[in-house]
Design an enzyme around this catalytic site. Sequence first.
Site, PDB file in Angstrom:
ATOM      1  N   ASP A 202       0.112  -0.648   0.262  1.00  0.00           N
ATOM      2  CA  ASP A 202       0.066   0.097  -0.350  1.00  0.00           C
ATOM      3  C   ASP A 202       0.798   1.225   0.394  1.00  0.00           C
ATOM      4  OD1 ASP A 202      -1.905  -1.335   0.081  1.00  0.00           O
ATOM      5  OD2 ASP A 202      -2.520  -1.577   2.602  1.00  0.00           O
TER       6      ASP A 202
HETATM    7  N1  URA Z   1      -1.380  -5.715   4.007  1.00  0.00           N
HETATM    8  C1  URA Z   1      -1.813  -4.848   4.177  1.00  0.00           C
HETATM    9  O1  URA Z   1      -3.098  -4.485   4.637  1.00  0.00           O
HETATM   10  N2  URA Z   1      -1.143  -3.503   3.352  1.00  0.00           N
HETATM   11  C2  URA Z   1       0.318  -3.465   2.457  1.00  0.00           C
HETATM   12  O2  URA Z   1       0.603  -3.160   2.234  1.00  0.00           O
HETATM   13  C3  URA Z   1       0.741  -4.981   2.318  1.00  0.00           C
HETATM   14  C4  URA Z   1       0.056  -6.600   3.089  1.00  0.00           C
END
Ligand code: URA
Length: 240
Positions: free
Chosen positions: A107
């Site tokens: 993310d």
């Molecule tokens: N899980 C998440 O919620 N975000 C990420 O970036 C990676 C795994």
Amino acid sequence: MAKPVSLEKILFSQGFGTRRYCSDLVYADLVKVNGVLAEDPEERISTEGLILNVEGQDWEFHEKAYIAFHKPTNYECSHKTTHHPSVYSLLPRPFVERGLQCVGRLDFDTTGLLLISDDGQFIHKMTTPKKNIGKVYEITTAEPIQGKQLDHLLKGVILDDDPKPCFAKACEQIDEHRLAMTIVEGRYHQVKRMMAAVGNHVAQLHRTQIGAYSMPVDLAEGQWHWLSESDLQQLAKSVE
Ligand code: URA
């Protein structure tokens, strides 16, 4: 031993532009081969241990690129971003030209280890859920962590888009607000949703490890490095 290849083809394969542009780089005296100024773009050279220098920058030849990148926060892992700049803007231009892709995404607000490659088979192997590759995240939580939350994560939680439970493969509390969790799938916002499902909330998320490969402690945010043969062997061992 690899067959010698024309310099122009080698430059093109490494992402320095079209074959015509690569020829022009040589004619403009902007390319050195193992420290010696190149004159002929058609010259056939060995790629073994080859170090190019293009426009003053040294560049190791790699038939396929495998790199580890320390993703900073506020960057998106796509080429066409929506709200934040792309992680690709932090990489040398030839990487983008030769089509490097993130091996799974993080993310925009997640930091840590991102593998990036132009080897389609490698990307597939590392991302397919069938291979059960563990990814370790260090999670900083908004609320103090309770023991029963860890038990719940290990037993499995139901996320709203899938009746199949989602498990933590391993879970270890580091302190009141931090835990290390290993997951093998890569569902959308998986860690954040798992933490919400057990009644807590992710304040910060950082990936430290993929399979048997841990991000080197000296790889600073925004920096990348080539994966070595032994790094790749370690990763290959993680594929069940
Ligand atoms: N899980 C998440 O919620 N975000 C990420 O970036 C990676 C795994």
